[in-house]
Motif scaffolding. Structure first.
Motif, PDB file in Angstrom:
ATOM      1  N   VAL A 102       0.810  -1.227   0.000  1.00 14.71           N
ATOM      2  CA  VAL A 102       0.000   0.000   0.000  1.00 14.71           C
ATOM      3  C   VAL A 102       0.841   1.275   0.000  1.00 14.71           C
ATOM      4  O   VAL A 102       0.355   2.334  -0.379  1.00 14.71           O
ATOM      5  CB  VAL A 102      -1.002   0.023   1.186  1.00 14.71           C
ATOM      6  CG1 VAL A 102      -2.051  -1.064   1.030  1.00 14.71           C
ATOM      7  CG2 VAL A 102      -0.295  -0.090   2.521  1.00 14.71           C
ATOM      8  N   ASP A 103       2.080   1.181   0.442  1.00 17.08           N
ATOM      9  CA  ASP A 103       2.969   2.355   0.485  1.00 17.08           C
ATOM     10  C   ASP A 103       3.797   2.435  -0.795  1.00 17.08           C
ATOM     11  O   ASP A 103       4.182   1.410  -1.354  1.00 17.08           O
ATOM     12  CB  ASP A 103       3.961   2.260   1.650  1.00 17.08           C
ATOM     13  CG  ASP A 103       3.326   2.423   3.012  1.00 17.08           C
ATOM     14  OD1 ASP A 103       2.121   2.743   3.083  1.00 17.08           O
ATOM     15  OD2 ASP A 103       4.037   2.213   4.004  1.00 17.08           O
ATOM     16  N   LEU A 104       4.095   3.648  -1.234  1.00 22.35           N
ATOM     17  CA  LEU A 104       5.113   3.835  -2.264  1.00 22.35           C
ATOM     18  C   LEU A 104       6.453   3.822  -1.546  1.00 22.35           C
ATOM     19  O   LEU A 104       6.657   4.581  -0.594  1.00 22.35           O
ATOM     20  CB  LEU A 104       4.913   5.160  -2.992  1.00 22.35           C
ATOM     21  CG  LEU A 104       3.744   5.229  -3.954  1.00 22.35           C
ATOM     22  CD1 LEU A 104       3.596   6.658  -4.494  1.00 22.35           C
ATOM     23  CD2 LEU A 104       3.935   4.260  -5.107  1.00 22.35           C
ATOM     24  N   LYS A 105       7.355   2.962  -1.980  1.00 22.45           N
ATOM     25  CA  LYS A 105       8.648   2.830  -1.315  1.00 22.45           C
ATOM     26  C   LYS A 105       9.748   3.439  -2.170  1.00 22.45           C
ATOM     27  O   LYS A 105       9.577   3.640  -3.377  1.00 22.45           O
ATOM     28  CB  LYS A 105       8.947   1.358  -1.024  1.00 22.45           C
ATOM     29  CG  LYS A 105       7.932   0.729  -0.088  1.00 22.45           C
ATOM     30  CD  LYS A 105       8.316  -0.668   0.349  1.00 22.45           C
ATOM     31  CE  LYS A 105       8.676  -1.575  -0.789  1.00 22.45           C
ATOM     32  NZ  LYS A 105       9.002  -2.931  -0.376  1.00 22.45           N
ATOM     33  N   ILE A 106      10.860   3.710  -1.537  1.00 21.66           N
ATOM     34  CA  ILE A 106      11.982   4.337  -2.232  1.00 21.66           C
ATOM     35  C   ILE A 106      12.437   3.511  -3.423  1.00 21.66           C
ATOM     36  O   ILE A 106      12.733   4.055  -4.480  1.00 21.66           O
ATOM     37  CB  ILE A 106      13.134   4.609  -1.246  1.00 21.66           C
ATOM     38  CG1 ILE A 106      12.757   5.788  -0.355  1.00 21.66           C
ATOM     39  CG2 ILE A 106      14.441   4.870  -1.981  1.00 21.66           C
ATOM     40  CD1 ILE A 106      13.778   6.179   0.665  1.00 21.66           C
TER      41      ILE A 106
ATOM     42  N   ASP B  31      13.481  -0.204   1.056  1.00 21.12           N
ATOM     43  CA  ASP B  31      12.252  -0.629   1.734  1.00 21.12           C
ATOM     44  C   ASP B  31      11.588   0.508   2.512  1.00 21.12           C
ATOM     45  O   ASP B  31      10.468   0.378   2.977  1.00 21.12           O
ATOM     46  CB  ASP B  31      12.568  -1.790   2.681  1.00 21.12           C
ATOM     47  CG  ASP B  31      11.316  -2.423   3.241  1.00 21.12           C
ATOM     48  OD1 ASP B  31      10.387  -2.695   2.446  1.00 21.12           O
ATOM     49  OD2 ASP B  31      11.253  -2.629   4.462  1.00 21.12           O
ATOM     50  N   ILE B  32      12.253   1.616   2.635  1.00 17.98           N
ATOM     51  CA  ILE B  32      11.711   2.743   3.406  1.00 17.98           C
ATOM     52  C   ILE B  32      10.553   3.377   2.635  1.00 17.98           C
ATOM     53  O   ILE B  32      10.648   3.602   1.430  1.00 17.98           O
ATOM     54  CB  ILE B  32      12.813   3.779   3.701  1.00 17.98           C
ATOM     55  CG1 ILE B  32      13.853   3.161   4.641  1.00 17.98           C
ATOM     56  CG2 ILE B  32      12.235   5.045   4.294  1.00 17.98           C
ATOM     57  CD1 ILE B  32      15.064   4.019   4.869  1.00 17.98           C
ATOM     58  N   PRO B  33       9.441   3.651   3.341  1.00 15.98           N
ATOM     59  CA  PRO B  33       8.296   4.255   2.648  1.00 15.98           C
ATOM     60  C   PRO B  33       8.579   5.697   2.247  1.00 15.98           C
ATOM     61  O   PRO B  33       9.109   6.475   3.023  1.00 15.98           O
ATOM     62  CB  PRO B  33       7.170   4.189   3.678  1.00 15.98           C
ATOM     63  CG  PRO B  33       7.860   4.095   4.993  1.00 15.98           C
ATOM     64  CD  PRO B  33       9.169   3.411   4.751  1.00 15.98           C
ATOM     65  N   LEU B  34       8.247   5.999   1.024  1.00 21.55           N
ATOM     66  CA  LEU B  34       8.354   7.368   0.543  1.00 21.55           C
ATOM     67  C   LEU B  34       7.035   8.098   0.778  1.00 21.55           C
ATOM     68  O   LEU B  34       7.020   9.250   1.201  1.00 21.55           O
ATOM     69  CB  LEU B  34       8.718   7.358  -0.937  1.00 21.55           C
ATOM     70  CG  LEU B  34       9.040   8.672  -1.589  1.00 21.55           C
ATOM     71  CD1 LEU B  34      10.240   9.322  -0.910  1.00 21.55           C
ATOM     72  CD2 LEU B  34       9.333   8.470  -3.064  1.00 21.55           C
ATOM     73  N   VAL B  35       5.909   7.399   0.527  1.00 19.85           N
ATOM     74  CA  VAL B  35       4.577   7.943   0.764  1.00 19.85           C
ATOM     75  C   VAL B  35       3.734   6.842   1.411  1.00 19.85           C
ATOM     76  O   VAL B  35       3.422   5.839   0.765  1.00 19.85           O
ATOM     77  CB  VAL B  35       3.896   8.421  -0.543  1.00 19.85           C
ATOM     78  CG1 VAL B  35       2.517   8.993  -0.243  1.00 19.85           C
ATOM     79  CG2 VAL B  35       4.761   9.425  -1.279  1.00 19.85           C
TER      80      VAL B  35
ATOM     81  N   ALA C  34      -3.542   6.257  -2.560  1.00 17.57           N
ATOM     82  CA  ALA C  34      -3.763   7.647  -2.973  1.00 17.57           C
ATOM     83  C   ALA C  34      -3.689   7.808  -4.489  1.00 17.57           C
ATOM     84  O   ALA C  34      -4.456   8.580  -5.063  1.00 17.57           O
ATOM     85  CB  ALA C  34      -2.753   8.565  -2.293  1.00 17.57           C
ATOM     86  N   ASN C  35      -2.770   7.087  -5.129  1.00 19.04           N
ATOM     87  CA  ASN C  35      -2.654   7.243  -6.586  1.00 19.04           C
ATOM     88  C   ASN C  35      -3.452   6.186  -7.352  1.00 19.04           C
ATOM     89  O   ASN C  35      -3.312   6.051  -8.547  1.00 19.04           O
ATOM     90  CB  ASN C  35      -1.198   7.270  -7.035  1.00 19.04           C
ATOM     91  CG  ASN C  35      -0.511   5.927  -6.950  1.00 19.04           C
ATOM     92  OD1 ASN C  35      -1.143   4.884  -6.764  1.00 19.04           O
ATOM     93  ND2 ASN C  35       0.802   5.932  -7.081  1.00 19.04           N
ATOM     94  N   ALA C  36      -4.283   5.430  -6.623  1.00 16.43           N
ATOM     95  CA  ALA C  36      -5.242   4.467  -7.187  1.00 16.43           C
ATOM     96  C   ALA C  36      -4.597   3.265  -7.855  1.00 16.43           C
ATOM     97  O   ALA C  36      -5.256   2.559  -8.605  1.00 16.43           O
ATOM     98  CB  ALA C  36      -6.216   5.158  -8.129  1.00 16.43           C
ATOM     99  N   SER C  37      -3.312   2.992  -7.598  1.00 17.58           N
ATOM    100  CA  SER C  37      -2.748   1.741  -8.123  1.00 17.58           C
ATOM    101  C   SER C  37      -3.230   0.560  -7.284  1.00 17.58           C
ATOM    102  O   SER C  37      -3.156  -0.582  -7.712  1.00 17.58           O
ATOM    103  CB  SER C  37      -1.222   1.799  -8.178  1.00 17.58           C
ATOM    104  OG  SER C  37      -0.664   1.974  -6.901  1.00 17.58           O
ATOM    105  N   VAL C  38      -3.733   0.859  -6.077  1.00 14.85           N
ATOM    106  CA  VAL C  38      -4.416  -0.124  -5.234  1.00 14.85           C
ATOM    107  C   VAL C  38      -5.689   0.557  -4.746  1.00 14.85           C
ATOM    108  O   VAL C  38      -5.639   1.683  -4.249  1.00 14.85           O
ATOM    109  CB  VAL C  38      -3.553  -0.533  -4.012  1.00 14.85           C
ATOM    110  CG1 VAL C  38      -4.330  -1.425  -3.064  1.00 14.85           C
ATOM    111  CG2 VAL C  38      -2.264  -1.197  -4.445  1.00 14.85           C
ATOM    112  N   THR C  39      -6.826  -0.098  -4.895  1.00 13.86           N
ATOM    113  CA  THR C  39      -8.065   0.503  -4.403  1.00 13.86           C
ATOM    114  C   THR C  39      -8.180   0.281  -2.900  1.00 13.86           C
ATOM    115  O   THR C  39      -7.628  -0.683  -2.356  1.00 13.86           O
ATOM    116  CB  THR C  39      -9.300  -0.111  -5.093  1.00 13.86           C
ATOM    117  OG1 THR C  39      -9.401  -1.482  -4.720  1.00 13.86           O
ATOM    118  CG2 THR C  39      -9.220   0.047  -6.603  1.00 13.86           C
ATOM    119  N   ALA C  40      -8.887   1.163  -2.255  1.00 11.48           N
ATOM    120  CA  ALA C  40      -9.097   1.022  -0.811  1.00 11.48           C
ATOM    121  C   ALA C  40      -9.790  -0.292  -0.502  1.00 11.48           C
ATOM    122  O   ALA C  40      -9.485  -0.953   0.489  1.00 11.48           O
ATOM    123  CB  ALA C  40      -9.903   2.206  -0.278  1.00 11.48           C
ATOM    124  N   ALA C  41     -10.713  -0.707  -1.369  1.00 10.06           N
ATOM    125  CA  ALA C  41     -11.436  -1.957  -1.147  1.00 10.06           C
ATOM    126  C   ALA C  41     -10.514  -3.167  -1.284  1.00 10.06           C
ATOM    127  O   ALA C  41     -10.708  -4.185  -0.619  1.00 10.06           O
ATOM    128  CB  ALA C  41     -12.598  -2.071  -2.125  1.00 10.06           C
TER     129      ALA C  41
END
Length: 187
Positions: free
Chosen positions: A51-55, A73-77, A83-90
């Protein structure tokens, strides 16, 4: 947050406004539970990379990017893929969202402590409270520190005390009470 001055007196610096209760509130909204132990259990089973965008995702597109010097492996966002819809909340798994929330909490906590430690010119920070009795929170705090290592001019120590230690409890339970030490408790 308290600082111990040269004469051994504790002076309160501030409060953190992003506490374990804040984490529980966010978890209640996003995961359907505010139970701290359940949040930890879910997070331990999660993979924030889902779910996170990583470095490493940023540096894969640009290997010469300045962030390439950091652990991929550190999260960037945090929650960036949602948020950018590459994964839906559902489609996001509760476990992955829980892991991202714990990481978000630790990164924000680290930034708060870094700011106060820098302003107060503190060399040693002691961390206590309910969250740090869990190894996941300690690991995520270490991840946050590794991302900002070049700017983290303090040593940190996790207190071996129980939940709800509070700032005064952190002062009393530290192995050594030395001047110019920041005590921070997360309850």
């Amino acid at each position: 947050m308290c600082i111990v001055n040269e004469s051994g007196e504790a002076v309160r610096l501030s409060l953190s406004f992003f506490s374990c209760k804040t984490l529980a509130g966010l978890a209640s909204l996003l995961l359907g539970t505010a139970d701290f132990e359940e949040i930890v259990r879910l997070a331990e089973a999660g993979d924030r990379g889902n779910v996170d965008l990583k470095i490493d995702e940023l540096t894969a597109e640009d290997p010469l990017h300045p962030f390439g010097a950091y652990d991929g492996d550190i999260p960037l966002v945090h929650l960036g893929k949602i948020a950018n819809a590459s994964v839906t909340a559902a489609a996001a798994k509760r476990e992955d969202v829980a892991r991202s929330l714990v990481s978000l909490f630790c990164f924000n906590l680290f930034s708060t402590i870094l700011s106060f430690a820098s302003d107060a010119q503190v060399n040693n920070v002691y961390l206590g409270g309910s969250c740090f009795r869990h190894s996941l929170f300690r690991r995520e705090f270490e991840n946050a520190r590794s991302f900002r290592l070049h700017r983290a001019g303090f040593n940190h120590h996790f207190l071996k005390v129980g939940a709800q230690v509070g700032s005064i409890g952190a002062l009393v339970s530290a192995n050594e009470l030395v001047p110019n030490v920041l005590k921070f408790s997360v309850a």
